[in-house]
Design a protein around this motif. Structure first.
Motif, PDB file in Angstrom:
ATOM      1  N   VAL A 130      71.091   9.421  73.176  1.00  0.00           N
ATOM      2  CA  VAL A 130      70.487   9.090  71.887  1.00  0.00           C
ATOM      3  C   VAL A 130      70.023   7.638  71.910  1.00  0.00           C
ATOM      4  N   LYS A 131      68.794   7.430  71.480  1.00  0.00           N
ATOM      5  CA  LYS A 131      68.250   6.077  71.376  1.00  0.00           C
ATOM      6  C   LYS A 131      68.350   5.637  69.915  1.00  0.00           C
ATOM      7  N   LYS A 132      68.985   4.514  69.690  1.00  0.00           N
ATOM      8  CA  LYS A 132      69.105   3.982  68.330  1.00  0.00           C
ATOM      9  C   LYS A 132      68.328   2.681  68.241  1.00  0.00           C
ATOM     10  N   ILE A 133      67.421   2.626  67.305  1.00  0.00           N
ATOM     11  CA  ILE A 133      66.599   1.430  67.117  1.00  0.00           C
ATOM     12  C   ILE A 133      66.912   0.827  65.757  1.00  0.00           C
ATOM     13  N   MET A 134      67.287  -0.414  65.783  1.00  0.00           N
ATOM     14  CA  MET A 134      67.540  -1.156  64.554  1.00  0.00           C
ATOM     15  C   MET A 134      66.260  -1.882  64.147  1.00  0.00           C
ATOM     16  N   SER A 135      66.009  -1.949  62.861  1.00  0.00           N
ATOM     17  CA  SER A 135      64.835  -2.671  62.395  1.00  0.00           C
ATOM     18  C   SER A 135      64.980  -4.153  62.726  1.00  0.00           C
ATOM     19  N   SER A 136      63.876  -4.875  62.651  1.00  0.00           N
ATOM     20  CA  SER A 136      63.874  -6.272  63.062  1.00  0.00           C
ATOM     21  C   SER A 136      62.916  -7.074  62.193  1.00  0.00           C
ATOM     22  N   GLU A 137      62.897  -8.371  62.432  1.00  0.00           N
ATOM     23  CA  GLU A 137      62.015  -9.260  61.676  1.00  0.00           C
ATOM     24  C   GLU A 137      60.563  -8.827  61.824  1.00  0.00           C
ATOM     25  N   ILE A 138      60.171  -8.530  63.072  1.00  0.00           N
ATOM     26  CA  ILE A 138      58.832  -8.014  63.350  1.00  0.00           C
ATOM     27  C   ILE A 138      58.981  -6.746  64.184  1.00  0.00           C
ATOM     28  N   VAL A 139      58.291  -5.689  63.771  1.00  0.00           N
ATOM     29  CA  VAL A 139      58.311  -4.418  64.493  1.00  0.00           C
ATOM     30  C   VAL A 139      56.917  -4.151  65.038  1.00  0.00           C
ATOM     31  N   LEU A 140      56.801  -4.061  66.357  1.00  0.00           N
ATOM     32  CA  LEU A 140      55.545  -3.664  66.996  1.00  0.00           C
ATOM     33  C   LEU A 140      55.652  -2.174  67.317  1.00  0.00           C
ATOM     34  N   PHE A 141      54.668  -1.404  66.917  1.00  0.00           N
ATOM     35  CA  PHE A 141      54.712   0.043  67.124  1.00  0.00           C
ATOM     36  C   PHE A 141      53.403   0.477  67.760  1.00  0.00           C
ATOM     37  N   GLU A 142      53.489   0.933  69.005  1.00  0.00           N
ATOM     38  CA  GLU A 142      52.298   1.435  69.706  1.00  0.00           C
ATOM     39  C   GLU A 142      52.049   2.867  69.277  1.00  0.00           C
ATOM     40  N   THR A 143      50.993   3.099  68.527  1.00  0.00           N
ATOM     41  CA  THR A 143      50.642   4.462  68.132  1.00  0.00           C
ATOM     42  C   THR A 143      49.195   4.517  67.664  1.00  0.00           C
ATOM     43  N   SER A 144      48.578   5.675  67.844  1.00  0.00           N
ATOM     44  CA  SER A 144      47.197   5.873  67.411  1.00  0.00           C
ATOM     45  C   SER A 144      47.117   6.495  66.028  1.00  0.00           C
ATOM     46  N   ILE A 145      48.262   6.661  65.363  1.00  0.00           N
ATOM     47  CA  ILE A 145      48.298   7.383  64.097  1.00  0.00           C
ATOM     48  C   ILE A 145      49.153   6.606  63.083  1.00  0.00           C
ATOM     49  N   PHE A 146      48.998   6.947  61.826  1.00  0.00           N
ATOM     50  CA  PHE A 146      49.782   6.363  60.730  1.00  0.00           C
ATOM     51  C   PHE A 146      49.483   4.883  60.483  1.00  0.00           C
ATOM     52  N   SER A 147      48.283   4.424  60.807  1.00  0.00           N
ATOM     53  CA  SER A 147      47.968   3.001  60.627  1.00  0.00           C
ATOM     54  C   SER A 147      48.113   2.561  59.178  1.00  0.00           C
ATOM     55  N   GLU A 148      47.941   3.493  58.233  1.00  0.00           N
ATOM     56  CA  GLU A 148      48.023   3.154  56.818  1.00  0.00           C
ATOM     57  C   GLU A 148      49.434   2.750  56.381  1.00  0.00           C
ATOM     58  N   LEU A 149      50.429   3.031  57.214  1.00  0.00           N
ATOM     59  CA  LEU A 149      51.814   2.710  56.866  1.00  0.00           C
ATOM     60  C   LEU A 149      52.221   1.298  57.289  1.00  0.00           C
ATOM     61  N   PHE A 150      51.352   0.627  58.028  1.00  0.00           N
ATOM     62  CA  PHE A 150      51.718  -0.663  58.609  1.00  0.00           C
ATOM     63  C   PHE A 150      51.197  -1.842  57.780  1.00  0.00           C
ATOM     64  N   ASP A 151      51.861  -2.986  57.982  1.00  0.00           N
ATOM     65  CA  ASP A 151      51.455  -4.212  57.290  1.00  0.00           C
ATOM     66  C   ASP A 151      50.275  -4.895  57.969  1.00  0.00           C
ATOM     67  N   TYR A 152      50.113  -4.621  59.253  1.00  0.00           N
ATOM     68  CA  TYR A 152      49.094  -5.324  60.039  1.00  0.00           C
ATOM     69  C   TYR A 152      48.672  -4.396  61.178  1.00  0.00           C
ATOM     70  N   VAL A 153      47.371  -4.340  61.451  1.00  0.00           N
ATOM     71  CA  VAL A 153      46.859  -3.418  62.466  1.00  0.00           C
ATOM     72  C   VAL A 153      46.013  -4.165  63.495  1.00  0.00           C
ATOM     73  N   VAL A 154      46.373  -3.989  64.765  1.00  0.00           N
ATOM     74  CA  VAL A 154      45.597  -4.533  65.876  1.00  0.00           C
ATOM     75  C   VAL A 154      45.004  -3.345  66.626  1.00  0.00           C
TER      76      VAL A 154
END
Length: 217
Positions: A130-154
């Motif tokens: 099981v992989k457990k990920i704790m949230s952090s000050e800055i979260v980088l998420f590599e994905t081509s989907i759900f961009s509307e859920l993010f605070d910033y998009v590159v």
């Protein structure tokens, strides 16, 4: 690579100047498969950490369905609806555990953790751990989907034909050229066009990897 280092540093600085006082700050690194998301994500993360910020990086690849599951999709045909006549293999959304991935984004955005069994390319199935990920000050998420859920998009931009050539060069030792072309044309590229962010904060023009261009919207 000097240009990668320079662009990643600039992107990290832009992110730092955009972060709010409330944590966490979620950043979407978006692009079609093969555009350079992983390469840039690693470098951006390094620069953010060098600035003293706590950063985690999550990849869409963790949420892939098992290889056998994806292969079976080729024999399942939509009988009605938007995808009538297409196989489920052709609709790349079916390749991913979208509900789990969306929940991961929402949990991390709410300062909550997420636990799951990540996909492993070596075995073609989920890890037994099981992989457990704790949230952090800055979260980088590599994905081509759900961009509307993010605070910033590159957005990492690469033209269709250039991207396909890169995939052929990169993946020819894993699968034959015909399959690479089929996967790109039928599944990956249409998926990207369906979910490509319309209002990214930054665009990295990565058509020339030796001379990428940073564009601020």
């Amino acid at each position: 690579m000097q240009h990668l280092e320079y662009i990643s540093s600039k992107v990290a600085n832009k992110i730092l100047h955009s972060t709010t006082t409330s944590n966490p700050f979620l950043v979407n690194i978006s692009g079609c498969m093969g555009a350079g998301k992983s390469t840039y994500s690693d470098e951006i993360k390094k620069h953010l950490e060098e600035s003293g910020r706590a950063v985690i990086l999550v990849s869409e690849d963790d949420f892939l369905q098992p290889r056998t599951f994806r292969s079976d999709l080729e024999s399942i045909i939509y009988s009605d609806g938007e995808w009538k006549g297409k196989t489920k293999w052709e609709v790349h959304e079916n390749w991913l555990r979208l509900d789990l991935m969306k929940q991961a984004v929402l949990n991390l955005k709410s300062s909550k953790s997420i636990q799951y069994h990540p996909y492993q390319r070596e075995t073609g199935t989920y890890s037994s751990d099981v992989k457990k990920i704790m949230s952090s000050e800055i979260v980088l998420f590599e994905t081509s989907i759900f961009s509307e859920l993010f605070d910033y998009v590159v957005l990492i931009e690469v033209k269709d034909d250039i991207l396909l050539k890169r995939k052929i060069n990169r993946d020819s030792d894993l699968r034959d050229q015909e399959k690479i072309i089929k996967y790109h044309n039928i599944a990956q590229w249409p998926y990207w066009l369906r979910h490509k962010p319309t209002k990214p904060n930054l665009v990295i023009d990565n058509n020339d990897m030796q001379n990428p261009i940073l564009i601020e919207n």
